[in-house]
Design an enzyme around this catalytic site. Sequence first.
Site, PDB file in Angstrom:
ATOM      1  N   LYS A   1      -9.364  -9.023   7.853  1.00 28.50           N
ATOM      2  CA  LYS A   1      -9.992  -9.440   9.108  1.00 28.50           C
ATOM      3  C   LYS A   1     -10.064  -8.269  10.074  1.00 28.50           C
ATOM      4  CE  LYS A   1      -5.813 -11.172  11.451  1.00 28.50           C
ATOM      5  NZ  LYS A   1      -5.601 -10.429  12.678  1.00 28.50           N
TER       6      LYS A   1
ATOM      7  N   HIS B   1       0.836  -1.207   0.000  1.00 32.87           N
ATOM      8  CA  HIS B   1       0.000   0.000   0.000  1.00 32.87           C
ATOM      9  C   HIS B   1       0.870   1.256   0.000  1.00 32.87           C
ATOM     10  CE1 HIS B   1      -3.489  -2.542   0.745  1.00 32.87           C
ATOM     11  NE2 HIS B   1      -4.244  -1.484   0.569  1.00 32.87           N
TER      12      HIS B   1
END
Lengths: 172, 288
Positions: free
Chosen positions: A101, A36
């Site tokens: 998650k 990212h």
Amino acid sequence: MINLELPLTKDIIKSLEIFDEVRLNGELYVARDQAHKEMFSLLDNNKDLPFAIKDQAIYYMGPSPAPNNFIIGSCGPTTSARMDAFSPRLLDLGLNVMIGKGPRNKDVINSIIKNKSIYLAAFGGCGALYNSKIKKVETIAFDYLGPEALLKLTVEDFPCIVAIDSRGNSVY
Amino acid sequence: MQDFVNQLKDALIKSSLELDSSVINLIKKAKEREEKELSKNSKASLVVLNSILENLELSKKTKIPMCQDTGMFDVFVDIGRDNKNSLATIEKAIIKSCTLASEEGNFRKSVVSEPVFDRVNTKTNLPPIITYNIIDGDELTVRVLLKGFGSENCCGVKMLNPTAAKEGVVEAVLDIVKTAGGKPCPPICVGIGLGGTMERAAYLSKRALIRDFDKENLDKRYIELEEEILRKINDTKIGSGGFGGVTTALFVNIEQEPTHIAGLPLAVSINCWADRKAQITYRGKIDD
């Protein structure tokens, strides 16, 4: 149980609600923290991302090495909250689906509502289970990041639960 | 050295593939509790628990680690005062075991050499974190946590007032657990360290996590405190996978030691359900 073909259309995304159990089929991209950061560095320098992000799905994951006779190692989701700072900008660029998650912050939820996108929860720690759902692995970029490289996976019956739907409802 | 290294290496690889039967039983009990509930939350948590059990069968069968985060080696060494091995030999043998386990067990290389600026991967999953502790007797016991960082990021330390008492302890632990929420892969395992200094409390919290399952606190008040905290953590309804079911933690262990009149150091170590532990006890001499 809802079977879904990737990439998801906006109509399909709109039809999904929190707690829906889904199975993903098709292609998705894999990126976690450092990938990212690298993607943001490209964007900040007015360069193209390594893949066309519009309508795509990103899975937050960093696999363990593939043993002999396997195409990938253990490959369950990592904690999504660490990607919260990055997600709104990618959603604005057309990213449709995030898979990871744990909970997301308010900024991400607002961006999900604005962009009519969706967040799916995969099952944390279930790396051997997800291994059995991966049919093809391709390294797309940032090979030097080792387990954090940007990958493209072809998945089959990849299990998730809708955790934040396109209206911003959240299971958390 | 080969004998010790093989024993520890095999235990490390096995711990990445299989959980202790006592932990599996706790997961199965969590599943039974969730099956009795009718909410959407419990149904989703039940899907998670079933997936966890399926995952454990697959990792045992395929030898693919149960979780891709095979963790940092967090090593706790207890050396008997009459043990004949030198610290240097013990350290060398432990590092060799970790090196071989990472390679042969296909562990993910998750360690960077420096935390802030370069974050260059050491590509070996080393160094391990090793803490030595002197005990009575002649045995050498090595316990290792494969410590994943989804859960490690959710640990916390709080320096309580000396008058905080039991209520202050319970509140501080619940604060840390609630802040963690669904992030550390619940159902979680909780180790609590009380007393000592700040860093000693943190150490004790990890000792609590790796405590043998058949060992319990000698002081009945701490057993009751463990039970009370476990109950209250489950009342938070964070639930398996963070989906809001009735089991958030599998167990709570407390370790405590003397502390200063002015303080009550508290540390909470959280482990995910993938509570991976390796342990060997070695009596002989580790030859170089």
